[in-house]
Design a protein around this motif. Structure first.
Motif, PDB file in Angstrom:
ATOM      1  N   ALA A 190      -8.167  -3.742 -35.234  1.00 43.25           N
ATOM      2  CA  ALA A 190      -6.865  -3.491 -34.624  1.00 43.25           C
ATOM      3  C   ALA A 190      -5.755  -3.535 -35.672  1.00 43.25           C
ATOM      4  O   ALA A 190      -4.838  -2.713 -35.673  1.00 43.25           O
ATOM      5  CB  ALA A 190      -6.602  -4.519 -33.523  1.00 43.25           C
ATOM      6  N   ILE A 191      -5.868  -4.496 -36.594  1.00 42.34           N
ATOM      7  CA  ILE A 191      -4.874  -4.613 -37.666  1.00 42.34           C
ATOM      8  C   ILE A 191      -4.877  -3.357 -38.534  1.00 42.34           C
ATOM      9  O   ILE A 191      -3.832  -2.833 -38.911  1.00 42.34           O
ATOM     10  CB  ILE A 191      -5.162  -5.865 -38.521  1.00 42.34           C
ATOM     11  CG1 ILE A 191      -4.931  -7.129 -37.684  1.00 42.34           C
ATOM     12  CG2 ILE A 191      -4.283  -5.901 -39.762  1.00 42.34           C
ATOM     13  CD1 ILE A 191      -5.480  -8.393 -38.307  1.00 42.34           C
ATOM     14  N   LEU A 192      -6.082  -2.856 -38.826  1.00 42.92           N
ATOM     15  CA  LEU A 192      -6.187  -1.636 -39.627  1.00 42.92           C
ATOM     16  C   LEU A 192      -5.564  -0.446 -38.910  1.00 42.92           C
ATOM     17  O   LEU A 192      -4.902   0.396 -39.523  1.00 42.92           O
ATOM     18  CB  LEU A 192      -7.663  -1.343 -39.939  1.00 42.92           C
ATOM     19  CG  LEU A 192      -8.261  -2.113 -41.111  1.00 42.92           C
ATOM     20  CD1 LEU A 192      -9.770  -1.933 -41.139  1.00 42.92           C
ATOM     21  CD2 LEU A 192      -7.666  -1.667 -42.425  1.00 42.92           C
ATOM     22  N   TRP A 496       9.356 -20.358 -51.802  1.00 43.58           N
ATOM     23  CA  TRP A 496       9.825 -19.527 -50.692  1.00 43.58           C
ATOM     24  C   TRP A 496       8.687 -19.349 -49.693  1.00 43.58           C
ATOM     25  O   TRP A 496       7.521 -19.610 -50.000  1.00 43.58           O
ATOM     26  CB  TRP A 496      10.372 -18.184 -51.179  1.00 43.58           C
ATOM     27  CG  TRP A 496       9.441 -17.262 -51.906  1.00 43.58           C
ATOM     28  CD1 TRP A 496       9.283 -17.159 -53.253  1.00 43.58           C
ATOM     29  CD2 TRP A 496       8.557 -16.293 -51.323  1.00 43.58           C
ATOM     30  NE1 TRP A 496       8.356 -16.196 -53.553  1.00 43.58           N
ATOM     31  CE2 TRP A 496       7.890 -15.638 -52.394  1.00 43.58           C
ATOM     32  CE3 TRP A 496       8.258 -15.901 -50.028  1.00 43.58           C
ATOM     33  CZ2 TRP A 496       6.953 -14.629 -52.196  1.00 43.58           C
ATOM     34  CZ3 TRP A 496       7.321 -14.891 -49.814  1.00 43.58           C
ATOM     35  CH2 TRP A 496       6.685 -14.275 -50.890  1.00 43.58           C
ATOM     36  N   CYS A 497       9.025 -18.912 -48.485  1.00 43.35           N
ATOM     37  CA  CYS A 497       8.016 -18.843 -47.426  1.00 43.35           C
ATOM     38  C   CYS A 497       8.160 -17.549 -46.623  1.00 43.35           C
ATOM     39  O   CYS A 497       9.268 -17.183 -46.206  1.00 43.35           O
ATOM     40  CB  CYS A 497       8.136 -20.043 -46.493  1.00 43.35           C
ATOM     41  SG  CYS A 497       6.808 -20.136 -45.268  1.00 43.35           S
ATOM     42  N   GLY A 498       7.026 -16.871 -46.420  1.00 44.60           N
ATOM     43  CA  GLY A 498       7.020 -15.644 -45.637  1.00 44.60           C
ATOM     44  C   GLY A 498       5.935 -15.679 -44.574  1.00 44.60           C
ATOM     45  O   GLY A 498       5.136 -16.605 -44.493  1.00 44.60           O
ATOM     46  N   ILE A 499       5.919 -14.638 -43.766  1.00 49.60           N
ATOM     47  CA  ILE A 499       4.881 -14.452 -42.750  1.00 49.60           C
ATOM     48  C   ILE A 499       4.247 -13.087 -42.982  1.00 49.60           C
ATOM     49  O   ILE A 499       4.964 -12.078 -43.062  1.00 49.60           O
ATOM     50  CB  ILE A 499       5.454 -14.518 -41.323  1.00 49.60           C
ATOM     51  CG1 ILE A 499       5.969 -15.927 -41.018  1.00 49.60           C
ATOM     52  CG2 ILE A 499       4.403 -14.102 -40.282  1.00 49.60           C
ATOM     53  CD1 ILE A 499       6.681 -16.048 -39.675  1.00 49.60           C
ATOM     54  N   CYS A 500       2.929 -13.049 -43.118  1.00 50.61           N
ATOM     55  CA  CYS A 500       2.260 -11.752 -43.288  1.00 50.61           C
ATOM     56  C   CYS A 500       1.317 -11.451 -42.129  1.00 50.61           C
ATOM     57  O   CYS A 500       0.654 -10.419 -42.118  1.00 50.61           O
ATOM     58  CB  CYS A 500       1.484 -11.706 -44.616  1.00 50.61           C
ATOM     59  SG  CYS A 500       0.096 -12.840 -44.692  1.00 50.61           S
ATOM     60  N   GLY A 501       1.242 -12.365 -41.144  1.00 43.67           N
ATOM     61  CA  GLY A 501       0.390 -12.123 -39.983  1.00 43.67           C
ATOM     62  C   GLY A 501       1.074 -11.227 -38.965  1.00 43.67           C
ATOM     63  O   GLY A 501       2.235 -10.829 -39.121  1.00 43.67           O
ATOM     64  N   GLU A 502       0.356 -10.934 -37.885  1.00 44.33           N
ATOM     65  CA  GLU A 502       0.856  -9.998 -36.875  1.00 44.33           C
ATOM     66  C   GLU A 502       2.122 -10.489 -36.184  1.00 44.33           C
ATOM     67  O   GLU A 502       2.916  -9.686 -35.697  1.00 44.33           O
ATOM     68  CB  GLU A 502      -0.238  -9.740 -35.832  1.00 44.33           C
ATOM     69  CG  GLU A 502      -1.435  -8.982 -36.377  1.00 44.33           C
ATOM     70  CD  GLU A 502      -1.056  -7.629 -36.974  1.00 44.33           C
ATOM     71  OE1 GLU A 502      -0.550  -6.768 -36.233  1.00 44.33           O
ATOM     72  OE2 GLU A 502      -1.253  -7.440 -38.180  1.00 44.33           O
TER      73      GLU A 502
END
Length: 538
Positions: A190-192, A496-502
């Motif tokens: 689904a992510i792809l 620093w902090c990020g979000i790479c999930g859905e």
């Protein structure tokens, strides 16, 4: 007209013919034939088609990974045209009166055994090549071939399910939509699909019937519906709906070139998630500031054996060069769980999501890890590279990783190979990592929160299990609190902090993430402009 319901994983409308994707049938039957001339003609036709496919693969590989790696398909053509190989098949068909599939199979077994008995490593390696070309010919003969070359035009793929290794093989310009009978909205497939920016349905109540092959269909990703053989009225409505969706996307083009800032002036770094070189075009087209997640494991999924340092170096270098100095964050190898690769020969596990995967493989198979790190650091001289490591749960793991990194850098320095300045970060994907993020932060430059795994581990819900979708709550307060504490601890220690999930693309949470103090959001390229618009409204 048939109407089937599924769960949408990417909005949009696709209209076109169905291509029924079936798993290749590797069983070969042994049958007597009377007309050996006709049987030889079958083999020659299949061989000719296989040759054409191999030529196409050579050209594609030449463009994507360079001449050295493309040569394997040149070798395959030579083996397929080998006189001894072809005479063996001919003898079995004409003298033993056997079907072509069996003749190819028996010839393959004989030649593979012959190559394996040789002392020379190069010649032993040809055994796998003979099997590869033979399986290709057999799959053409028995009609089970499901490779991208078999797709005659852009199509809607209908399948029982798709593994990431299968999804990644499709040519993007041949895909209109994906529809699977099984699968979860949180799966890697689904992510792809979201990365490829195509309408997709999973858990669809449809039979994967060969009779659907070639039939006209519509995938409505907004409503989660599949129409097979739509009537004129439905087709007209769907064309209108597609037109409105295309128009809306066109309006989002106005976001290109604009800063990703809130109304109060806070800048959020807006990056893209990708699976390979082929996705860089989408990143650039959607005006992302960089790449926040390059899933390097798909480089391994596309290969029949461990990709060499040179293959990896060329891939990473290409991406960094094409991004023109914009930040590229590459995640080291993350296989295991639902991403299985045959040549890794991973043990069968009762619960692979909690098992031998990601950094655990890298730290116990250091030769694989070191090869990737060497390629990454060599490529770092050609752009702005950051490296992040998945599935970290302890300080001990970070310390060992940094030791190996320093050893690799020393090796490259001794070889006079230039490297750039590389940020090192880790993914926060487990409750353990989030809870001790104050202990982890002093050792890294950044955190990237992988909300897909963080959610499944926090809620104890397997994201691949579609029967649990009704229990899965991505907005669960426990998940959001873990994200909050991770951001706070990163900032406390200068990371620093990020979000790479859905969840990064979940517009309902954008305002809350900004209030938490998030620095970066990395999403599938197709969400970039819509998310920029949302951030500018916050």
């Amino acid at each position: 007209m048939l109407v089937k319901e599924g769960k949408s994983v990417f909005n949009g409308v696709a209209i076109g013919k169905i291509f029924v994707y079936r798993k290749a049938d590797k069983a070969v039957s042994q049958n007597q034939v009377e007309d050996t001339t006709a049987e030889m003609a079958r083999f020659e036709a299949a061989k000719e088609k296989a040759m054409s496919q191999l030529k196409g693969l050579y050209e594609k590989a030449l463009k994507d990974v360079g001449e050295e790696e493309a040569m394997i398909f040149d070798v395959h053509q030579m083996l397929l045209d080998d006189l001894d190989y072809n005479e063996s098949i001919q003898n079995i068909i004409e003298n033993d009166k056997m079907n072509a599939e069996y003749a190819v199979f028996m010839t393959c077994e004989q030649f593979a055994a012959m190559f394996l008995s040789m002392d020379d490593d190069y010649m032993r390696g040809r055994a796998a090549d003979v099997k590869d070309i033979s399986e290709r010919v057999i799959s053409i003969l028995n009609g089970s071939q499901v490779s991208p070359e078999a797709m005659p035009e852009p199509v809607i793929i209908l399948a029982e399910d798709l593994a990431p290794s299968e999804t990644v093989q499709f040519e993007k310009d041949k895909l209109l939509a994906l529809v699977t009978q099984k699968g979860s909205a949180n799966s890697h497939t689904a992510i792809l699909a979201r990365t490829m920016n195509i309408p997709s349905l999973v858990s669809t109540d449809v039979e994967v019937d060969p009779d659907y092959d070639g039939k006209m269909a519509v995938v409505d990703g907004f409503a989660g519906l599949l129409y097979i053989d739509p009537d004129e009225e439905t087709l007209t409505k769907m064309y209108e709906k597609k037109g409105r969706a295309d128009q809306q996307r066109a309006l989002l083009q106005e976001m290109k070139g604009k800063e990703t800032v809130t109304k109060s002036g806070k800048h959020i770094h807006l990056y893209s998630n990708i699976g390979g070189i082929q996705d860089v075009d989408a990143v650039l087209e959607n005006d992302a500031e960089g790449i926040g997640l390059f899933r390097s494991e798909f480089l391994y999924l596309e290969c029949d054996d461990y990709p060499s340092e040179e293959v990896q170096f060329e891939a990473y270098k290409t991406v960094l060069s094409r991004m023109g100095g914009k930040k590229v964050i590459i995640r080291t190898l993350d296989i295991g769980a639902d991403k299985q690769i045959g040549y890794f020969d991973l043990p069968k596990e009762e619960n692979p999501a909690l098992g031998y995967r990601a950094i655990r493989i890298c730290l116990t198979r250091e030769e694989v890890f070191r090869t990737q790190l060497r390629a990454l650091y060599r490529a770092s001289a050609y752009g702005t590279l950051s490296i992040m490591f998945p599935m970290i749960i302890s300080v001990k793991e970070i310390l060992r990783i940094k030791e190996i990194v320093e050893e690799v850098k020393l090796e490259l320095a001794r070889e006079d190979k230039p490297v750039g300045n590389v940020e090192l970060g880790i993914m926060i994907e487990t409750p353990a990592a989030a809870v001790i993020s104050d202990l982890l932060a002093p050792y890294v430059d950044f955190f990237s929160i992988g909300t897909n795994d963080l959610s499944q581990y926090t809620l104890a819900i397997d994201r691949q299990n579609q029967s649990l979708d009704n229990f899965f709550d991505p907005h669960h307060e426990a998940i959001l609190r873990l994200i909050q504490v991770t951001i706070e601890n990163a900032h406390k220690y200068g990371a620093w902090c990020g979000i790479c999930g859905e969840l990064g693309a979940d517009m309902e949470l954008t305002q809350r993430f900004i209030q938490m103090g998030i620095d970066e959001l990395s999403v599938s390229p197709g969400y970039t402009l819509a998310l920029r618009k949302r951030i500018r409204e916050c």
